[in-house]
Write an enzyme that holds these catalytic residues in place. Structure first.
Site, PDB file in Angstrom:
ATOM      1  N   GLU A 116       0.821  -1.224   0.000  1.00  0.00           N
ATOM      2  CA  GLU A 116       0.000   0.000   0.000  1.00  0.00           C
ATOM      3  C   GLU A 116       0.849   1.265   0.000  1.00  0.00           C
ATOM      4  OE1 GLU A 116      -2.893  -0.417  -0.753  1.00  0.00           O
ATOM      5  OE2 GLU A 116      -3.665  -2.264   0.128  1.00  0.00           O
ATOM      6  N   HIS A 210     -13.242  -2.945   3.594  1.00  0.00           N
ATOM      7  CA  HIS A 210     -11.827  -3.327   3.705  1.00  0.00           C
ATOM      8  C   HIS A 210     -11.235  -2.840   5.033  1.00  0.00           C
ATOM      9  CE1 HIS A 210      -7.583  -3.646   1.786  1.00  0.00           C
ATOM     10  NE2 HIS A 210      -7.471  -3.462   3.083  1.00  0.00           N
TER      11      HIS A 210
HETATM   12  O1  2HA Z   1      -1.200  -5.696   3.251  1.00  0.00           O
HETATM   13  O2  2HA Z   1      -4.007  -4.465   4.746  1.00  0.00           O
HETATM   14  O3  2HA Z   1      -4.573  -3.464   2.365  1.00  0.00           O
HETATM   15  C1  2HA Z   1      -2.124  -5.589   4.158  1.00  0.00           C
HETATM   16  C2  2HA Z   1      -3.299  -4.799   3.842  1.00  0.00           C
HETATM   17  C3  2HA Z   1      -3.593  -4.420   2.449  1.00  0.00           C
HETATM   18 ZN    ZN Z   2      -5.887  -3.623   4.289  1.00  0.00          ZN
END
Ligand code: 2HA
Ligand code: ZN
Length: 271
Positions: A116, A210
């Site tokens: 990320e 998410h």
């Molecule tokens: O890599 O939370 O969004 C871990 C995460 C990706």
């Molecule tokens: Zn994540």
């Protein structure tokens, strides 16, 4: 030579990450944190910093050229960070071209920055435009915040107003509200750009179904923001299926924000 593992920024980072894990916000390799370090903070530890690799970040953040970040590694488990900081964390410097970064310390097992990184660096750049003191970007999967995403409209005005109603302190802690993005593919520049755009307006951005991105001046402040949103979401999840007979009224939230003198989203209240 001063031990970088004993640096205050390193101890603060590993402690915050351990707490994030303890609270169940970061299962397996979930979550990532980036902390902008100043040259002053690193000065004592210059002997430990050596550019071992330079890599393309895959995106362009010219305003971050020359800046240093302590960043969690891709695929690393928050559970292990305190025990293996040198493997799970890395210190990078954004090169002058704003497109490459050098690894100066960490990822000792050959790892690399979180997948990320685009969302983190683009968010840092966006936040620094509105708050030159911003230093931290934190992503995690807090349980109740995530649960709420499945049963509450994913509209930032509605989400913010509901969260503000759940604890008296909420409108004071996040008067700017909570931005909301729909479900998007993570790890991409697109979600990074969308997050950064929201970060110009909000310090907290929900990634639909998410998790959450939060930013702040310090690790404590950023952690406290996630914690407060998660607490409010928990109250919501504990009560959403029950008849609501009491609530904090919009006029009461307005009086709270005014009493504490915070700049708040008046347009998010039904007045
Ligand atoms: O890599 O939370 O969004 C871990 C995460 C990706
Ligand atoms: Zn994540």
């Amino acid at each position: 030579m001063a031990d970088i593992l004993k640096a205050k920024f390193m101890e603060d980072m590993t402690e915050i990450i351990s707490n994030m894990y303890r609270l169940g916000w970061d299962e397996r390799n979930g979550g990532n944190v980036s902390y902008m370090l100043s040259e002053d903070m690193l000065a004592l530890y210059s002997d430990s910093l050596k550019a071992t690799r330079t890599f393309q970040t895959g995106f362009y953040t010219p305003s971050l050229s020359g800046k240093y970040f302590l960043v969690t590694g891709s695929g690393k488990y928050f559970r292990n960070v305190r025990r293996e900081p040198e493997d799970c964390l890395g210190i990078i410097k954004i090169e002058e071209d704003g497109k490459r970064a050098s690894l100066l310390w960490g990822y000792s097992g050959g790892g690399r920055c979180t997948s990320e990184l685009p969302a983190h660096l683009m968010s840092h750049a966006a936040r620094l435009e509105v708050d030159p003191e911003n230093r931290v970007v934190m992503h995690c999967h807090p349980t109740n915040t995530l649960a709420m995403n499945y049963v509450h409209p994913l509209d930032e005005r509605e989400v913010t107003r509901t969260l503000w109603q759940m604890c008296t302190e909420c409108i004071v802690v996040f008067p700017d509200g909570v931005g909301v993005l729909p479900w998007m593919l993570c790890g991409t520049n697109s979600i990074g750009e969308a997050t950064a755009l929201k970060m110009k307006e909000f310090r907290a951005v929900i990634w639909g179904m998410h998790g959450i991105y939060c930013s702040g001046k310090t690790l404590d402040e950023t952690f406290g923001l996630v914690e407060t949103i998660e607490k409010a979401a928990q109250i919501y999840m504990l009560t959403a299926h029950l008849p609501r007979i009491n609530t904090i009224k919009d006029e009461e939230m307005k009086s709270l924000a005014e009493f504490f003198g915070v700049e708040y989203r008046l347009d998010f209240l039904n007045l």
